[in-house]
Design an enzyme around this catalytic site. Sequence first.
Site, PDB file in Angstrom:
ATOM      1  CE  LYS A 123      -4.560  -1.352   1.298  1.00  0.00           C
ATOM      2  NZ  LYS A 123      -5.707  -1.168   2.177  1.00  0.00           N
TER       3      LYS A 123
ATOM      4  CE  LYS B  80      -6.379  -8.699  -2.433  1.00  0.00           C
ATOM      5  NZ  LYS B  80      -6.674  -8.085  -1.137  1.00  0.00           N
TER       6      LYS B  80
ATOM      7  CE  LYS C 149     -12.223  -2.678  -0.501  1.00  0.00           C
ATOM      8  NZ  LYS C 149     -12.319  -3.540   0.610  1.00  0.00           N
TER       9      LYS C 149
HETATM   10  P1  TYM Z   1     -10.620  -6.299   3.189  1.00  0.00           P
HETATM   11  O1  TYM Z   1     -11.689  -5.300   3.380  1.00  0.00           O
HETATM   12  O2  TYM Z   1      -9.507  -6.006   2.258  1.00  0.00           O
HETATM   13  O3  TYM Z   1     -11.247  -7.694   2.770  1.00  0.00           O
HETATM   14  C1  TYM Z   1     -12.268  -8.301   3.555  1.00  0.00           C
HETATM   15  C2  TYM Z   1     -12.135  -9.806   3.540  1.00  0.00           C
HETATM   16  O4  TYM Z   1     -12.225 -10.309   2.208  1.00  0.00           O
HETATM   17  C3  TYM Z   1     -11.096 -11.096   1.893  1.00  0.00           C
HETATM   18  N1  TYM Z   1     -10.741 -10.885   0.482  1.00  0.00           N
HETATM   19  C4  TYM Z   1     -10.511 -11.881  -0.381  1.00  0.00           C
HETATM   20  N2  TYM Z   1     -10.546 -13.217  -0.247  1.00  0.00           N
HETATM   21  C5  TYM Z   1     -10.265 -13.961  -1.332  1.00  0.00           C
HETATM   22  N3  TYM Z   1      -9.919 -13.433  -2.543  1.00  0.00           N
HETATM   23  C6  TYM Z   1      -9.865 -12.087  -2.719  1.00  0.00           C
HETATM   24  N4  TYM Z   1      -9.545 -11.591  -3.911  1.00  0.00           N
HETATM   25  C7  TYM Z   1     -10.184 -11.256  -1.622  1.00  0.00           C
HETATM   26  N5  TYM Z   1     -10.237  -9.909  -1.444  1.00  0.00           N
HETATM   27  C8  TYM Z   1     -10.584  -9.701  -0.151  1.00  0.00           C
HETATM   28  C9  TYM Z   1      -9.997 -10.582   2.818  1.00  0.00           C
HETATM   29  O5  TYM Z   1      -9.005 -11.552   3.021  1.00  0.00           O
HETATM   30  C10 TYM Z   1     -10.778 -10.283   4.076  1.00  0.00           C
HETATM   31  O6  TYM Z   1     -10.970 -11.448   4.844  1.00  0.00           O
HETATM   32  N6  TYM Z   1      -8.018  -5.593   7.375  1.00  0.00           N
HETATM   33  C11 TYM Z   1      -9.150  -6.291   6.794  1.00  0.00           C
HETATM   34  C12 TYM Z   1     -10.468  -5.928   7.455  1.00  0.00           C
HETATM   35  C13 TYM Z   1     -10.444  -6.117   8.932  1.00  0.00           C
HETATM   36  C14 TYM Z   1     -10.488  -7.348   9.632  1.00  0.00           C
HETATM   37  C15 TYM Z   1     -10.403  -7.007  11.011  1.00  0.00           C
HETATM   38  C16 TYM Z   1     -10.579  -8.672   9.224  1.00  0.00           C
HETATM   39  C17 TYM Z   1     -10.342  -5.120   9.856  1.00  0.00           C
HETATM   40  N7  TYM Z   1     -10.320  -5.650  11.111  1.00  0.00           N
HETATM   41  C18 TYM Z   1     -10.416  -7.990  11.997  1.00  0.00           C
HETATM   42  C19 TYM Z   1     -10.605  -9.659  10.231  1.00  0.00           C
HETATM   43  C20 TYM Z   1     -10.510  -9.308  11.594  1.00  0.00           C
HETATM   44  C21 TYM Z   1      -9.241  -5.920   5.330  1.00  0.00           C
HETATM   45  O7  TYM Z   1      -8.736  -4.948   4.880  1.00  0.00           O
HETATM   46  O8  TYM Z   1     -10.031  -6.729   4.612  1.00  0.00           O
END
Ligand code: TYM
Length: 345
Positions: free
Chosen positions: A114, A196, A199
């Site tokens: 990032k 990956k 979004k």
């Molecule tokens: P974020 O918002 O990027 O993504 C949310 C969840 O979706 C999964 N994910 C994917 N899984 C498979 N293939 C993909 N292409 C893909 N894109 C996204 C991510 O692995 C995630 O599980 N930091 C986290 C959000 C968060 C969180 C937490 C998660 C904040 N606090 C506490 C668990 C526990 C994040 O940015 O996810």
Amino acid sequence: MERRPVILSGIQPSGRLTIGHYTGALRNWAALQPTHACFFMIADLHAITVRQDPIELRQRTLEVAALFIACGIDPSQSTLFVQSHVPEHTQLTWVLTCFTGMGECSRMTQFKEKSAQYRHNINVGLFAYPILMAADILLYQADLVPVGADQKQHLELTRNLAERFNHLYGQIFRIPEPYIPPVGAKIMSLQEPTKKMSKSDPNDNAVLFLTDSPEDIHRKIRRAITDSGREIRYDEKQRPGLSNLIVLYHIATGKSITEIEHEFEGSGYADLKAALAEALIEFLRPIREEYGRLCDAKDYLQNILLRGAEKARTRAHQTLQLVHNCVGFLPTLTPEAAVGMAHNR
Ligand code: TYM
């Protein structure tokens, strides 16, 4: 009464949700919800580590809540809430920040990626991001954290911080386990299958959104990059593009990878793509329709989130008090005592 194991997980409201969010997170959340006490959070504090338009962020937060429900999260079974509504998240983050080494944060792959992507805004929040995530998880004494593969490193840091704190002060935090699904933990970009699906990808054709129209789905799948070769055979290393499509077909139809390989024996990529587009359209249809209905019910969504925050706060507050006591903070008044003092004044 038997204690149900606790789950906490979250998604950032920083863009439209993709099929990756479904396979890596939402699908597993819905499956685990009947047997676990679940806290599902919209991570708006995390979202502002990258500059957000305030009006859009507010709107996206409600949209994500609608998608949680449209994907099968039942607000009468699970607690849905917005991270910034529970101030204990930022409070615990500060304490944990004082127990985290600079090197631990600078090693994080996501921080490196990032800070390369957002060169003009490498803020301290981006650096401390995984500590906030650790606080999210540890506040609820979560046993299990269902996430996609990209969050594994953050979970490791969470466990390390919890163990460090427990070593100093006793059994304060439960040590959480990651739950990373065997299939769908990393859905790849439709245009660059070694990357990956994200979004924030500027190329719309690379990303399959949960709310895409049938026309969008047809177009994106038709244009998806595949590898040279003919046979439909799953091979993540040699044929990542094709394998990604096979995984999506598995998700949309429930058929096993072997069944899919048999189904397309003697057929080509075009046949798989045509069948996949149809299957995805049917699979996503009920989600898109329910999402449309819920987006018109803003008050209903807001109510769920406010009630969820209250429930979440009760639990989070208990852990925070324990932690504050450990590090030597003077206790604050309980809310009842504060009311009593105001009366006596
Ligand atoms: P974020 O918002 O990027 O993504 C949310 C969840 O979706 C999964 N994910 C994917 N899984 C498979 N293939 C993909 N292409 C893909 N894109 C996204 C991510 O692995 C995630 O599980 N930091 C986290 C959000 C968060 C969180 C937490 C998660 C904040 N606090 C506490 C668990 C526990 C994040 O940015 O996810």
